[in-house]
Design a protein around this motif. Structure first.
Motif, PDB file in Angstrom:
ATOM      1  N   VAL A 130       0.811  -1.227   0.000  1.00 37.86           N
ATOM      2  CA  VAL A 130       0.000   0.000   0.000  1.00 37.86           C
ATOM      3  C   VAL A 130       0.843   1.275   0.000  1.00 37.86           C
ATOM      4  N   PRO A 131       1.866   1.425   0.890  1.00 38.83           N
ATOM      5  CA  PRO A 131       2.649   2.672   0.861  1.00 38.83           C
ATOM      6  C   PRO A 131       3.338   2.928  -0.473  1.00 38.83           C
ATOM      7  N   ASN A 132       3.593   1.875  -1.231  1.00 39.26           N
ATOM      8  CA  ASN A 132       4.283   2.038  -2.509  1.00 39.26           C
ATOM      9  C   ASN A 132       3.403   2.655  -3.590  1.00 39.26           C
ATOM     10  N   LEU A 133       2.125   2.846  -3.289  1.00 38.86           N
ATOM     11  CA  LEU A 133       1.254   3.570  -4.213  1.00 38.86           C
ATOM     12  C   LEU A 133       1.717   5.016  -4.382  1.00 38.86           C
ATOM     13  N   LEU A 134       2.500   5.502  -3.423  1.00 31.76           N
ATOM     14  CA  LEU A 134       3.024   6.872  -3.512  1.00 31.76           C
ATOM     15  C   LEU A 134       3.919   7.059  -4.734  1.00 31.76           C
ATOM     16  N   PHE A 135       4.496   5.966  -5.223  1.00 32.23           N
ATOM     17  CA  PHE A 135       5.351   6.097  -6.411  1.00 32.23           C
ATOM     18  C   PHE A 135       4.560   6.583  -7.624  1.00 32.23           C
ATOM     19  N   LEU A 136       3.243   6.419  -7.594  1.00 30.12           N
ATOM     20  CA  LEU A 136       2.413   6.873  -8.716  1.00 30.12           C
ATOM     21  C   LEU A 136       2.387   8.397  -8.828  1.00 30.12           C
ATOM     22  N   VAL A 137       2.595   9.071  -7.712  1.00 33.01           N
ATOM     23  CA  VAL A 137       2.527  10.547  -7.736  1.00 33.01           C
ATOM     24  C   VAL A 137       3.916  11.182  -7.763  1.00 33.01           C
ATOM     25  N   PHE A 138       4.961  10.413  -7.618  1.00 35.98           N
ATOM     26  CA  PHE A 138       6.311  10.965  -7.601  1.00 35.98           C
ATOM     27  C   PHE A 138       6.640  11.804  -8.839  1.00 35.98           C
ATOM     28  N   PRO A 139       6.250  11.368 -10.053  1.00 30.04           N
ATOM     29  CA  PRO A 139       6.599  12.181 -11.228  1.00 30.04           C
ATOM     30  C   PRO A 139       5.987  13.581 -11.199  1.00 30.04           C
ATOM     31  N   PHE A 140       4.938  13.761 -10.409  1.00 21.73           N
ATOM     32  CA  PHE A 140       4.249  15.051 -10.368  1.00 21.73           C
ATOM     33  C   PHE A 140       4.730  15.955  -9.232  1.00 21.73           C
ATOM     34  N   ILE A 141       5.442  15.397  -8.252  1.00 21.47           N
ATOM     35  CA  ILE A 141       5.829  16.203  -7.088  1.00 21.47           C
ATOM     36  C   ILE A 141       7.336  16.286  -6.880  1.00 21.47           C
ATOM     37  N   LEU A 142       8.102  15.370  -7.468  1.00 20.32           N
ATOM     38  CA  LEU A 142       9.551  15.381  -7.251  1.00 20.32           C
ATOM     39  C   LEU A 142      10.271  16.171  -8.342  1.00 20.32           C
ATOM     40  N   PRO A 143      11.103  17.127  -7.966  1.00 22.49           N
ATOM     41  CA  PRO A 143      11.926  17.830  -8.970  1.00 22.49           C
ATOM     42  C   PRO A 143      13.086  16.950  -9.402  1.00 22.49           C
ATOM     43  N   GLU A 144      13.462  17.060 -10.644  1.00 18.79           N
ATOM     44  CA  GLU A 144      14.571  16.271 -11.165  1.00 18.79           C
ATOM     45  C   GLU A 144      15.888  16.766 -10.571  1.00 18.79           C
ATOM     46  N   SER A 145      16.864  15.901 -10.579  1.00 15.79           N
ATOM     47  CA  SER A 145      18.180  16.240 -10.037  1.00 15.79           C
ATOM     48  C   SER A 145      18.827  17.353 -10.854  1.00 15.79           C
ATOM     49  N   PRO A 146      19.225  18.473 -10.215  1.00 18.01           N
ATOM     50  CA  PRO A 146      19.890  19.543 -10.964  1.00 18.01           C
ATOM     51  C   PRO A 146      21.199  19.082 -11.597  1.00 18.01           C
ATOM     52  N   ARG A 147      21.912  18.192 -10.908  1.00 15.00           N
ATOM     53  CA  ARG A 147      23.176  17.684 -11.445  1.00 15.00           C
ATOM     54  C   ARG A 147      22.937  16.910 -12.741  1.00 15.00           C
ATOM     55  N   TRP A 148      21.872  16.076 -12.757  1.00 14.58           N
ATOM     56  CA  TRP A 148      21.578  15.307 -13.958  1.00 14.58           C
ATOM     57  C   TRP A 148      21.156  16.238 -15.095  1.00 14.58           C
ATOM     58  N   LEU A 149      20.353  17.275 -14.773  1.00 16.04           N
ATOM     59  CA  LEU A 149      19.907  18.222 -15.793  1.00 16.04           C
ATOM     60  C   LEU A 149      21.096  18.946 -16.419  1.00 16.04           C
ATOM     61  N   VAL A 150      22.042  19.351 -15.579  1.00 12.01           N
ATOM     62  CA  VAL A 150      23.225  20.047 -16.091  1.00 12.01           C
ATOM     63  C   VAL A 150      24.042  19.106 -16.977  1.00 12.01           C
ATOM     64  N   SER A 151      24.160  17.836 -16.569  1.00 10.58           N
ATOM     65  CA  SER A 151      24.937  16.875 -17.360  1.00 10.58           C
ATOM     66  C   SER A 151      24.309  16.619 -18.710  1.00 10.58           C
ATOM     67  N   ARG A 152      22.997  16.882 -18.809  1.00  9.11           N
ATOM     68  CA  ARG A 152      22.294  16.678 -20.082  1.00  9.11           C
ATOM     69  C   ARG A 152      22.087  17.987 -20.845  1.00  9.11           C
ATOM     70  N   GLY A 153      22.687  19.058 -20.337  1.00  6.95           N
ATOM     71  CA  GLY A 153      22.558  20.329 -21.015  1.00  6.95           C
ATOM     72  C   GLY A 153      21.174  20.926 -20.964  1.00  6.95           C
ATOM     73  N   ARG A 154      20.448  20.605 -19.911  1.00  2.82           N
ATOM     74  CA  ARG A 154      19.077  21.087 -19.779  1.00  2.82           C
ATOM     75  C   ARG A 154      18.926  22.065 -18.633  1.00  2.82           C
ATOM     76  N   ALA A 155      20.020  22.683 -18.199  1.00  5.31           N
ATOM     77  CA  ALA A 155      19.973  23.658 -17.120  1.00  5.31           C
ATOM     78  C   ALA A 155      19.371  24.950 -17.638  1.00  5.31           C
ATOM     79  N   THR A 156      18.629  25.635 -16.777  1.00  6.97           N
ATOM     80  CA  THR A 156      18.037  26.942 -17.131  1.00  6.97           C
ATOM     81  C   THR A 156      18.535  27.988 -16.173  1.00  6.97           C
ATOM     82  N   ALA A 157      18.538  29.177 -16.594  1.00  7.57           N
ATOM     83  CA  ALA A 157      19.053  30.259 -15.754  1.00  7.57           C
ATOM     84  C   ALA A 157      18.073  30.573 -14.637  1.00  7.57           C
TER      85      ALA A 157
END
Length: 208
Positions: A181-208
């Motif tokens: 039951v608690p693992n149902l929270l994974f269904l909402v993670f894409p809507f509430i968790l911000p992506e890793s800034p380090r990963w975004l920078v490594s992919r050239g997707r950083a914004t000012a």
């Protein structure tokens, strides 16, 4: 659980017979097995008769679980670098959730073990990726303290599982579903968790 050989399915567990070692596995003429149900009414071992000649299946399931941990570590570690931390932790969580739910309907040892591999892979995937994500969200000055406090949920989780196991002694299947039951929270993670800034920078997707 404690068990002994019976010649009829109507027979129930008898402590006196269990104390006689020759009765625990019989002489090959067992019609069925009688299990001690005083603590847990149904366990995977009793449902799938993992006793005597089949007792080796119990440690084998542990080995298969470790194989799941290995595969999950490689796969979700790779996935988190390719598609991002949040999609990876979500996928790992959904794998864990799905295998837990289906696992409660297992009708054979093989099905039970295969789903255990999936649960192990999903479980280690959620742990590894979430730990990386936590570190990449945290300022370097606080990472040591954060890594220490990140282990606290393990202790709480172990106590939580023990408590649930004691409360839900009627069936391991019910315990499996309740733990999912608690693992149902994974269904909402894409809507509430911000992506890793380090990963975004490594992919050239950083914004000012």
């Amino acid at each position: 659980p404690k068990h002994h050989c019976v010649t009829s399915q109507e027979q129930v567990f008898n402590e006196t017979l269990w104390k006689q070692e020759e009765m625990r596995c019989g002489d090959g003429e067992c019609a069925d097995w009688a299990f001690d149900r005083s603590v847990f009414e149904h366990t995977a071992s009793s449902d799938f008769s993992i006793v005597c000649d089949a007792a080796f299946l119990k440690p084998l399931s542990g080995t298969l679980r470790m194989a799941g941990l290995l595969m999950g570590s490689f796969f979700f570690g790779w996935m988190s670098d390719v598609v991002g931390r949040v999609p990876s932790i979500t996928a790992a969580g959904l794998l864990l959730l799905t295998c837990q739910i289906i696992g409660g309907f297992s009708n054979s040892y093989i099905m039970f073990s295969v789903l255990n591999i999936g649960m192990a892979a999903g479980g280690i995937g959620t742990y590894l990726v979430s730990f990386v994500l936590l570190f990449e969200w945290t300022c370097p000055a606080y990472r040591t303290k954060v890594s220490v406090f990140a282990q606290v949920p393990f202790a709480v989780g172990f106590l939580y599982v023990v408590f649930l196991s004691w409360c839900l002694r009627s069936s391991w299947r019910t315990l499996q579903w309740v733990m999912a039951v608690p693992n149902l929270l994974f269904l909402v993670f894409p809507f509430i968790l911000p992506e890793s800034p380090r990963w975004l920078v490594s992919r050239g997707r950083a914004t000012a």
